[in-house]
Design a protein around this motif. Structure first.
Motif, short mmCIF file in Angstrom:
data_model
loop_
_atom_site.label_atom_id
_atom_site.label_comp_id
_atom_site.label_asym_id
_atom_site.label_seq_id
_atom_site.Cartn_x
_atom_site.Cartn_y
_atom_site.Cartn_z
N GLN A 133 0.83 -1.20 0.00
CA GLN A 133 0.00 0.00 0.00
C GLN A 133 0.87 1.25 0.00
O GLN A 133 0.61 2.21 -0.76
N ALA A 134 1.90 1.28 0.82
CA ALA A 134 2.79 2.44 0.87
C ALA A 134 3.45 2.67 -0.48
O ALA A 134 3.55 3.81 -0.96
N GLU A 135 3.91 1.58 -1.12
CA GLU A 135 4.52 1.70 -2.45
C GLU A 135 3.53 2.25 -3.46
O GLU A 135 3.87 3.11 -4.29
N THR A 136 2.30 1.77 -3.40
CA THR A 136 1.28 2.20 -4.36
C THR A 136 0.97 3.68 -4.20
O THR A 136 0.87 4.42 -5.19
N VAL A 137 0.80 4.13 -2.96
CA VAL A 137 0.51 5.53 -2.71
C VAL A 137 1.65 6.41 -3.22
O VAL A 137 1.42 7.40 -3.94
N LEU A 138 2.88 6.07 -2.87
CA LEU A 138 4.02 6.88 -3.29
C LEU A 138 4.17 6.86 -4.81
O LEU A 138 4.42 7.89 -5.44
N PHE A 139 4.00 5.69 -5.40
CA PHE A 139 4.10 5.55 -6.86
C PHE A 139 3.06 6.42 -7.56
O PHE A 139 3.37 7.16 -8.51
N ASN A 140 1.82 6.37 -7.08
CA ASN A 140 0.76 7.16 -7.70
C ASN A 140 0.98 8.66 -7.52
O ASN A 140 0.71 9.45 -8.43
N LEU A 141 1.45 9.05 -6.35
CA LEU A 141 1.74 10.47 -6.13
C LEU A 141 2.83 10.97 -7.07
O LEU A 141 2.73 12.07 -7.62
N ARG A 206 14.96 1.01 -2.66
CA ARG A 206 15.86 2.16 -2.59
C ARG A 206 15.23 3.36 -1.88
O ARG A 206 15.84 3.96 -1.00
N VAL A 207 14.02 3.71 -2.27
CA VAL A 207 13.43 4.95 -1.78
C VAL A 207 12.83 4.80 -0.39
O VAL A 207 13.16 5.56 0.53
N LEU A 208 11.94 3.83 -0.21
CA LEU A 208 11.25 3.70 1.08
C LEU A 208 12.21 3.39 2.24
O LEU A 208 12.04 3.95 3.33
N PRO A 209 13.23 2.55 2.07
CA PRO A 209 14.18 2.36 3.17
C PRO A 209 14.91 3.64 3.54
O PRO A 209 15.17 3.91 4.72
N GLY A 217 8.22 5.79 10.96
CA GLY A 217 6.83 5.39 10.78
C GLY A 217 6.29 5.70 9.40
O GLY A 217 5.07 5.80 9.22
N ALA A 218 7.16 5.82 8.41
CA ALA A 218 6.74 6.27 7.08
C ALA A 218 5.72 5.33 6.45
O ALA A 218 4.72 5.78 5.87
N GLU A 219 5.96 4.02 6.54
CA GLU A 219 5.04 3.07 5.91
C GLU A 219 3.64 3.19 6.50
O GLU A 219 2.64 3.26 5.77
N ALA A 223 0.09 4.65 4.75
CA ALA A 223 -1.16 3.88 4.78
C ALA A 223 -2.29 4.71 5.39
O ALA A 223 -3.43 4.66 4.92
N ARG A 224 -1.98 5.48 6.45
CA ARG A 224 -3.00 6.36 7.04
C ARG A 224 -3.42 7.44 6.05
O ARG A 224 -4.59 7.79 5.95
N ALA A 225 -2.44 7.98 5.32
CA ALA A 225 -2.77 8.99 4.31
C ALA A 225 -3.70 8.40 3.26
O ALA A 225 -4.63 9.08 2.79
N ALA A 226 -3.46 7.15 2.88
CA ALA A 226 -4.34 6.49 1.91
C ALA A 226 -5.77 6.43 2.43
O ALA A 226 -6.73 6.66 1.68
N ASP A 227 -5.93 6.14 3.72
CA ASP A 227 -7.27 6.12 4.31
C ASP A 227 -7.94 7.49 4.21
O ASP A 227 -9.13 7.60 3.90
#
Length: 325
Positions: A133-141, A206-209, A217-219, A223-227
């Motif tokens: 979910q975190a990857e998807t949100v960041l990718f879409n942004l 590479r990016v998320l780590p 608490g980025a991940e 996920a909270r931002a997605a909600d």
């Protein structure tokens, strides 16, 4: 709480059981999308232990992209035989020349396989987790997506009459791996997941780590931002549904009604209508240009937008959605 961290299985199986029971009718069958990876292997194991009145099956999509694809299909066959779970292996051909990239083309082929092999009464359970979910949100942004893209994946949605559920979407990857090890499960590793030439893998490795090194608490925050974005997207859908009631003439829309809407509401309505029909929404610039043409077209002009599933075409004061024959 410490015991739950050391032994994640009891807590996770309870959460998955509650999630499914709250969303699935007992007389509707369940099918798990089984890639052979850790996440889907664990999900099927949990569901198998929970049981389901209408039965559990699995589907493995054989993309043919890896030299190990046959071995993965065999692993899934052996695993399902061990669990006494019926398995469908769907072989697909991924269109590498589609122009949308291998990842997107493989996803399109995968969902086409789901539509071809699963009845509309089936609940399809997929094993994406919080890291996905975190990857998807960041990718879409990073692609400049709107509110719907920033909302990431939904833990439940209806797609072509089928209910798609993601029981693990709020679960961290590390908890899933710990639970799989606790249960002594085996799984396969897709070597392409390590290839940072793919955008999602680049974000994952590479990016998320790097972000997590500064913001631990980025991940969870993504996920909270997605909600939060999902709530906004739901409100926009409600607005579009109300606008549709005001402009609809059967399965078409009146141009005079569309022209009472602001540009933002018109684009929102067009996106919503495409999603209701199950059509691919075009990139923002194409949709905005078509909306501009609708608002300014002279009576003798007939703006049209061609899409993979069909055409949006204005004719005789009505906007129609014309599927490909």
């Amino acid at each position: 709480m410490g015991g739950s961290r050391n032994k994640p299985f009891p807590d996770l199986i309870a959460r998955v059981g509650d999630f499914v029971a709250d969303r699935c009718a007992g007389d509707a069958p369940i099918c798990v999308g089984l890639s052979g990876g850790c996440d889907s292997v664990l999900l099927l194991a949990l569901l198998g232990r929970l049981g389901w009145p209408a039965g559990i099956s699995a589907i493995h999509v054989h993309h043919g992209l890896s030299p190990h694809a046959d071995a993965w299909a065999q692993f899934c066959h052996d695993y399902c035989r061990q669990l006494a779970v019926p398995l469908t292996v769907a072989r697909v051909s991924v269109d590498r020349s589609s122009g949308c990239g291998v990842e997107a083309a493989a996803r399109e082929a995968r969902y086409a396989a789901f539509a071809a092999h699963l009845p509309t009464t089936c609940n399809l359970l997929l094993a994406q987790h919080r890291g996905d979910q975190a990857e998807t949100v960041l990718f879409n942004l990073l692609r400049g997506s709107g509110v719907a893209g920033a909302a990431g994946m939904r833990n439940q949605r209806v797609w072509q009459g089928r209910r798609i559920l993601r029981p693990l979407l709020g679960v961290p990857r590390l908890e899933i791996e710990a639970c799989a090890r606790e249960l002594g499960l085996d799984w396969v590793e897709d070597e392409s997941n390590a290839d940072t030439g793919f955008s999602r893998n680049f974000l994952r490795h590479r990016v998320l780590p790097e972000i997590a090194g500064r913001f631990p608490g980025a991940e969870a925050a993504l996920a909270r931002a997605a909600d939060n974005f999902r709530e906004a997207a739901d409100l926009l859908d409600e607005l579009a549904a109300a606008d549709w009631q005001a402009v609809a003439v059967g399965d078409q829309a009146s141009l005079s009604g569309l022209r009472t809407l602001s540009m933002a509401r018109l684009k929102n309505l067009l996106r919503w209508r495409l999603q209701v029909l199950g059509w691919q929404v075009p990139v923002a610039d194409r949709l905005a240009e078509f909306a501009r043409q609708l608002l300014s077209a002279a009576p003798d002009r007939h703006p049209e937008l061609s899409l993979p599933a069909g055409r949006m075409r204005l004719s005789r004061g009505r906007l129609a959605w014309l599927p490909k024959e």
